[in-house]
Design an enzyme around this catalytic site. Sequence first.
Site, PDB file in Angstrom:
ATOM      1  N   HIS A  50       0.823  -1.213   0.000  1.00  0.00           N
ATOM      2  CA  HIS A  50       0.000   0.000   0.000  1.00  0.00           C
ATOM      3  C   HIS A  50       0.854   1.260   0.000  1.00  0.00           C
ATOM      4  O   HIS A  50       2.084   1.212   0.166  1.00  0.00           O
ATOM      5  CB  HIS A  50      -0.956  -0.003   1.202  1.00  0.00           C
ATOM      6  CG  HIS A  50      -0.265  -0.010   2.539  1.00  0.00           C
ATOM      7  ND1 HIS A  50       0.281   1.124   3.111  1.00  0.00           N
ATOM      8  CD2 HIS A  50      -0.058  -1.018   3.421  1.00  0.00           C
ATOM      9  CE1 HIS A  50       0.790   0.817   4.296  1.00  0.00           C
ATOM     10  NE2 HIS A  50       0.611  -0.484   4.505  1.00  0.00           N
ATOM     11  N   CYS A 101       3.116  -4.766   6.782  1.00  0.00           N
ATOM     12  CA  CYS A 101       2.779  -4.508   5.378  1.00  0.00           C
ATOM     13  C   CYS A 101       3.979  -3.925   4.633  1.00  0.00           C
ATOM     14  O   CYS A 101       5.004  -3.600   5.225  1.00  0.00           O
ATOM     15  CB  CYS A 101       1.605  -3.538   5.284  1.00  0.00           C
ATOM     16  SG  CYS A 101       0.014  -4.240   5.781  1.00  0.00           S
TER      17      CYS A 101
END
Length: 238
Positions: free
Chosen positions: A117, A133
């Site tokens: 992301h 992440c």
Amino acid sequence: MAKKKVNKKYINIVYLVILLVVYMLMRNYDGNLGQTSLATGIIKEDEYNIYIDLTKSMLYLFKGDELVAKYPVAQGKSSSPSPIGSWKIVYKARNWGSGFGTRWMGLNVPWGKYGIHGTNKPGSIGSMASGGCFRMHNRDVEKLYDIVPTGTKVVVYGGPFGNIGSGLRKLTPGDRSSHVLEVQKRLKNLGYYEGSLDGIYGEGLKNAIIRFKKDMGLPINHTVDWQTYNALGIISFE
């Protein structure tokens, strides 16, 4: 000009070989990928694959056997490591939520919610700073988002020792990580563990650890420590 073309071709071949080797090292757990072209060592010319090298904090995008782009990323902190293994993108969204930048691509990691992301903290790119992440600059993740479809394979490499990456960590019930996944795989191959390869230290793994430790003459407890790793044939390289 000819020398530049040769160098680029050589780099493409090197990265492709690394991608295939990493995938084969992790072939015992395929993240529910099913039958894939990588499994046979063949990559289709129009197929996109992502390779993330945690040792360099870099994401590499391949189309067929050609390296078409590379981007710096932030990865998980030591207390919240990124998931090592072979995954796939299962969900894509724009402006997914606060702190996730302009794009989100979720991965099918069974023990938690992980994805590629954007970020509102661009200064963190290139470091160990996330909750697990893979953060990218918003301009980079927007380009990647527009290129790769849902189902794209993502191989995360953390070091030369498969799912363990580049260091051992003590495990206790309730832990969720690539380390747990590797222990599950080892115990399943030895016939002690019959549960799912999901990277979650649950009741099934607790029972398997106790039975394994009894047979190995190790102290009986639920902790996966350095003695346990050694008995499982997982070498410490710290």
